[in-house]
Scaffold this active site. Structure first.
Site, PDB file in Angstrom:
ATOM      1  N   LYS A  25       0.862  -1.186   0.000  1.00  0.00           N
ATOM      2  CA  LYS A  25       0.000   0.000   0.000  1.00  0.00           C
ATOM      3  C   LYS A  25       0.896   1.233   0.000  1.00  0.00           C
ATOM      4  O   LYS A  25       1.511   1.562   1.003  1.00  0.00           O
ATOM      5  CB  LYS A  25      -0.894   0.049   1.243  1.00  0.00           C
ATOM      6  CG  LYS A  25      -1.972   1.128   1.092  1.00  0.00           C
ATOM      7  CD  LYS A  25      -2.523   1.646   2.394  1.00  0.00           C
ATOM      8  CE  LYS A  25      -1.766   2.804   2.949  1.00  0.00           C
ATOM      9  NZ  LYS A  25      -1.666   4.008   2.097  1.00  0.00           N
ATOM     10  N   GLU A  41      10.194   0.767   9.991  1.00  0.00           N
ATOM     11  CA  GLU A  41      11.185   1.799   9.634  1.00  0.00           C
ATOM     12  C   GLU A  41      10.497   3.133   9.883  1.00  0.00           C
ATOM     13  O   GLU A  41       9.602   3.506   9.113  1.00  0.00           O
ATOM     14  CB  GLU A  41      11.570   1.697   8.155  1.00  0.00           C
ATOM     15  CG  GLU A  41      12.246   0.409   7.758  1.00  0.00           C
ATOM     16  CD  GLU A  41      13.690   0.333   8.204  1.00  0.00           C
ATOM     17  OE1 GLU A  41      14.237   1.344   8.705  1.00  0.00           O
ATOM     18  OE2 GLU A  41      14.270  -0.750   8.070  1.00  0.00           O
ATOM     19  N   CYS A  94      14.070  10.747   5.875  1.00  0.00           N
ATOM     20  CA  CYS A  94      14.110  10.301   7.280  1.00  0.00           C
ATOM     21  C   CYS A  94      15.511  10.390   7.857  1.00  0.00           C
ATOM     22  O   CYS A  94      15.674  10.403   9.076  1.00  0.00           O
ATOM     23  CB  CYS A  94      13.554   8.891   7.396  1.00  0.00           C
ATOM     24  SG  CYS A  94      14.262   7.764   6.202  1.00  0.00           S
ATOM     25  N   GLU A 152      10.476  15.507  14.712  1.00  0.00           N
ATOM     26  CA  GLU A 152      10.752  15.437  13.281  1.00  0.00           C
ATOM     27  C   GLU A 152       9.984  16.557  12.566  1.00  0.00           C
ATOM     28  O   GLU A 152       8.799  16.753  12.819  1.00  0.00           O
ATOM     29  CB  GLU A 152      10.286  14.069  12.773  1.00  0.00           C
ATOM     30  CG  GLU A 152      10.756  13.772  11.386  1.00  0.00           C
ATOM     31  CD  GLU A 152      10.409  12.348  10.964  1.00  0.00           C
ATOM     32  OE1 GLU A 152       9.334  11.863  11.306  1.00  0.00           O
ATOM     33  OE2 GLU A 152      11.240  11.751  10.259  1.00  0.00           O
TER      34      GLU A 152
HETATM   35  P1  NDP Z   1       2.584   8.146   7.885  1.00  0.00           P
HETATM   36  O1  NDP Z   1       2.972   7.360   9.082  1.00  0.00           O
HETATM   37  O2  NDP Z   1       1.533   9.169   8.024  1.00  0.00           O
HETATM   38  O3  NDP Z   1       2.085   7.178   6.713  1.00  0.00           O
HETATM   39  C1  NDP Z   1       2.877   6.116   6.244  1.00  0.00           C
HETATM   40  C2  NDP Z   1       1.984   5.101   5.564  1.00  0.00           C
HETATM   41  O4  NDP Z   1       1.111   4.535   6.546  1.00  0.00           O
HETATM   42  C3  NDP Z   1       1.078   5.706   4.491  1.00  0.00           C
HETATM   43  O5  NDP Z   1       0.940   4.785   3.433  1.00  0.00           O
HETATM   44  C4  NDP Z   1      -0.234   5.887   5.233  1.00  0.00           C
HETATM   45  O6  NDP Z   1      -1.362   5.898   4.383  1.00  0.00           O
HETATM   46  C5  NDP Z   1      -0.230   4.653   6.120  1.00  0.00           C
HETATM   47  N1  NDP Z   1      -1.091   4.750   7.291  1.00  0.00           N
HETATM   48  C6  NDP Z   1      -1.542   5.860   7.917  1.00  0.00           C
HETATM   49  N2  NDP Z   1      -2.348   5.525   8.963  1.00  0.00           N
HETATM   50  C7  NDP Z   1      -2.390   4.169   8.993  1.00  0.00           C
HETATM   51  C8  NDP Z   1      -3.036   3.219   9.825  1.00  0.00           C
HETATM   52  N3  NDP Z   1      -3.794   3.598  10.851  1.00  0.00           N
HETATM   53  N4  NDP Z   1      -2.870   1.893   9.562  1.00  0.00           N
HETATM   54  C9  NDP Z   1      -2.092   1.487   8.545  1.00  0.00           C
HETATM   55  N5  NDP Z   1      -1.462   2.348   7.701  1.00  0.00           N
HETATM   56  C10 NDP Z   1      -1.589   3.667   7.934  1.00  0.00           C
HETATM   57  O7  NDP Z   1       3.940   8.751   7.303  1.00  0.00           O
HETATM   58  P2  NDP Z   1       4.111   9.728   6.065  1.00  0.00           P
HETATM   59  O8  NDP Z   1       3.503   9.139   4.838  1.00  0.00           O
HETATM   60  O9  NDP Z   1       3.699  11.074   6.506  1.00  0.00           O
HETATM   61  O10 NDP Z   1       5.701   9.655   5.831  1.00  0.00           O
HETATM   62  C11 NDP Z   1       6.603  10.394   6.539  1.00  0.00           C
HETATM   63  C12 NDP Z   1       7.178   9.580   7.696  1.00  0.00           C
HETATM   64  O11 NDP Z   1       7.823   8.405   7.204  1.00  0.00           O
HETATM   65  C13 NDP Z   1       8.242  10.324   8.448  1.00  0.00           C
HETATM   66  O12 NDP Z   1       8.065  10.149   9.839  1.00  0.00           O
HETATM   67  C14 NDP Z   1       9.532   9.647   7.998  1.00  0.00           C
HETATM   68  O13 NDP Z   1      10.598   9.760   8.902  1.00  0.00           O
HETATM   69  C15 NDP Z   1       9.101   8.244   7.818  1.00  0.00           C
HETATM   70  N6  NDP Z   1      10.032   7.548   6.928  1.00  0.00           N
HETATM   71  C16 NDP Z   1      10.898   6.640   7.476  1.00  0.00           C
HETATM   72  C17 NDP Z   1      11.839   5.996   6.689  1.00  0.00           C
HETATM   73  C18 NDP Z   1      12.776   4.989   7.278  1.00  0.00           C
HETATM   74  O14 NDP Z   1      13.403   4.282   6.503  1.00  0.00           O
HETATM   75  N7  NDP Z   1      12.920   4.890   8.589  1.00  0.00           N
HETATM   76  C19 NDP Z   1      11.936   6.267   5.256  1.00  0.00           C
HETATM   77  C20 NDP Z   1      10.976   7.240   4.782  1.00  0.00           C
HETATM   78  C21 NDP Z   1      10.057   7.852   5.610  1.00  0.00           C
HETATM   79  P3  NDP Z   1      -1.971   7.275   3.764  1.00  0.00           P
HETATM   80  O15 NDP Z   1      -1.012   8.358   4.065  1.00  0.00           O
HETATM   81  O16 NDP Z   1      -2.116   6.969   2.318  1.00  0.00           O
HETATM   82  O17 NDP Z   1      -3.293   7.468   4.445  1.00  0.00           O
END
Ligand code: NDP
Length: 496
Positions: A175, A250, A284, A384
């Site tokens: 997803k 992650e 990140c 962050e």
């Molecule tokens: P989110 O945590 O908001 O979303 C990540 C994914 O989770 C999206 O696909 C989102 O769907 C989905 N999601 C949201 N709510 C739920 C839920 N309740 N159950 C299951 N899935 C859910 O992060 P962002 O998209 O805002 O990305 C930024 C974040 O990602 C930052 O904190 C960054 O540090 C982290 N990140 C970490 C990396 C690593 O390797 N450690 C690499 C890249 C980013 P949708 O948004 O479509 O609703």
């Protein structure tokens, strides 16, 4: 670029069935790139069923067969590299130079790496530990993996989630973020064109609370692999724990950038600007907190400010543009609010801290921002931001530097800048992070693991270490003597 039908299920592109319409837009301009219907729980069910149906076939392919298919997959991506770069740039608001020089070649290299790694899946033991048995270790795929990815590097995140799983013989339902699905669907289509069976890679584009939740709680999903924020990661982990389901997280980061007084100042300032502003800071591992030893602090801040002045914001398809927009107006406003709060709390905004004037201001652009005089325990230092913001703070002793570097909940990545080998060694030992760069910040390579300490999660992406996440280790113990009464039977009965 195909823009309608952002589900790819059992080898077919189609729209979701949730009834909820949505738009994919270019955040730099607001241009609508695709309009579609999001996935609902029924689409997730169908994708999981497709992945489950093909699991037996895919998991029984030989490593060489998987490897050859993945090499063809890489060729497909390479042949369409320009198309991928344009799409990635437009959905993410990122400069075309970044997409074509980093995102796309990095993803292709990842496919080629895992094509090779598929042939090196191995267990560590094959010996007679008991004297009467031979023990061997088998590494087996787990089943259907449910992967959830963020929006910051859509194609690379899809690659990091899907490739180790598939190379190890699993099948996947991914997803992507609903903001950025286009290149994930193109990635799955390229797998099909390479001859990877339908159902091995499925994409469901839906919202986190609907499609994400359906995936996490699905009884046929054997493992959840999540990349995203720490807040959502914690929820996912809690649900997975309730279902005794394997999970890989992650999560967020807040990387320190430690500058000792013997570092090369010019290299350090350039590293800080590039490390903080790459992908408009939505990385990140981005450099977010520069701790600089007091004798070189003022010179460092001045040079970083000067270099930030030269960073060109502009249209993402212009090769001269250095920095694009943030992912959305919402993200831009969140960054702006955090900077405003820091200003009100007494921090100095040395550069930026503004939404640009003119046409760029109508997109999700935010100026490169340099902040000083913030308190270590303030939100701008602890939380962050995920925007183009670097905070600089001075330190006096090496002990202080390492204490401050470790003083956030996160532990994803860090860098230390010095020409002294002993300082470099100490920093690399004592900074609590999954990656510590010495005299650089950001480079990643497919051969090495990426993953966090502390609230940045656990488990590894990339490298052969990721196979530890995506395989079960099975011990097979074969009796070698053939005698009916084994010596250990004496502990239960002794009649011969
Ligand atoms: P989110 O945590 O908001 O979303 C990540 C994914 O989770 C999206 O696909 C989102 O769907 C989905 N999601 C949201 N709510 C739920 C839920 N309740 N159950 C299951 N899935 C859910 O992060 P962002 O998209 O805002 O990305 C930024 C974040 O990602 C930052 O904190 C960054 O540090 C982290 N990140 C970490 C990396 C690593 O390797 N450690 C690499 C890249 C980013 P949708 O948004 O479509 O609703």
């Amino acid at each position: 670029m195909e823009t309608s039908g952002q589900q790819f299920i059992a080898g077919k592109r189609r729209s979701g069935t949730s009834g909820e319409r949505y738009e994919v837009t270019n955040p730099a301009t607001g241009e609508v790139l695709a309009t579609d219907t999001l996935a609902g729980p029924e689409d997730v069910d169908e994708a999981v069923a497709a992945a489950r149906a093909v699991f037996a076939e895919w998991s029984r392919t030989t490593p060489a067969e998987r490897s050859e298919a993945m090499l063809r997959w890489a060729d497909q991506l390479e042949a369409r590299a320009e198309e991928f770069a344009r799409a990635e740039s437009r959905i993410g608001g990122k400069p075309i130079r970044l997409a074509s020089g980093f995102d796309i070649p990095g993803s292709i290299d990842n496919v080629r790496f895992f094509a090779g790694a598929a042939r090196h899946l191995e267990g560590r033991a094959s010996a007679e530990y008991s004297g009467e048995h031979t023990s061997t270790i088998r590494r087996e795929p787990i089943g259907v993996i449910g992967s959830i990815a963020p929006w910051n590097y859509p194609l690379q995140m899809a690659a990091w989630k899907v490739l180790p799983a598939v190379a190890a013989g699993n099948t996947v339902v991914l997803k992507p973020s609903e903001l950025t699905p286009l290149t994930s669907v193109m990635f799955a289509e390229a797998a099909q064109e390479a001859g990877i069976p339908d159902g091995v890679v499925n994409i469901v584009t839906g919202s986190g609370p609907v499609a994400g939740q359906a995936l996490v709680t699905h009884p046929d999903i054997a493992m959840v692999s999540f990349t995203g924020s720490t807040a959502v990661g914690r929820q996912v982990a809690a649900q997975a724990a309730g279902l005794a389901k394997r999970v890989h997280l992650e999560l967020g980061g807040k990387a320190p950038f430690v500058v000792f007084d013997d570092a090369d100042l010019e290299a350090t300032a350039r590293g800080a600007v590039a490390g903080a502003l790459i992908n408009a800071g939505q990385d990140c591992t981005a450099a977010t907190r520069a701790y600089v030893q007091r004798p070189v602090y003022e010179a460092f801040v001045a040079r970083v400010a000067e270099l930030m002045d030269g960073v060109r914001l502009g249209p993402v398809d212009d090769p001269a543009t250095d920095m694009g927009s943030l992912i959305s107006l919402r993200q831009r406003d969140k960054v702006a609010a955090m900077v405003e709060n820091a200003r009100e709390a007494g921090a100095t905004i040395v550069r930026g801290g503004r939404i640009p004037d003119g046409p760029l201001g109508r997109g999700a652009y935010y100026e490169p921002t340099l902040i000083t005089d913030a308190a270590q325990d303030s939100a701008i230092v602890q939380q962050e931001i995920f925007g183009p913001v670097l905070v600089c703070l001075p330190f006096d002793s090496d002990d202080d530097a390492l204490r401050l570097a470790n003083d956030t909940p996160y532990g994803l990545a860090a860098s230390a800048w010095t020409s002294n080998v002993f300082r470099a060694g100490r920093a690399s030992r004592e900074i609590q992070a999954g990656c510590v760069w010495i005299n650089d910040h950001i480079p990643i390579i497919s051969e090495m693991p990426h993953g966090g300490y502390k609230a940045s999660g656990f488990g590894k992406d990339m490298s052969v270490y990721s196979f530890d996440e995506y395989t079960n280790v099975k011990h097979v113990m074969s009796e070698n003597t053939g005698v009916p009464h084994k010596s250990w039977h004496d502990t239960v009965f002794t009649s011969r």
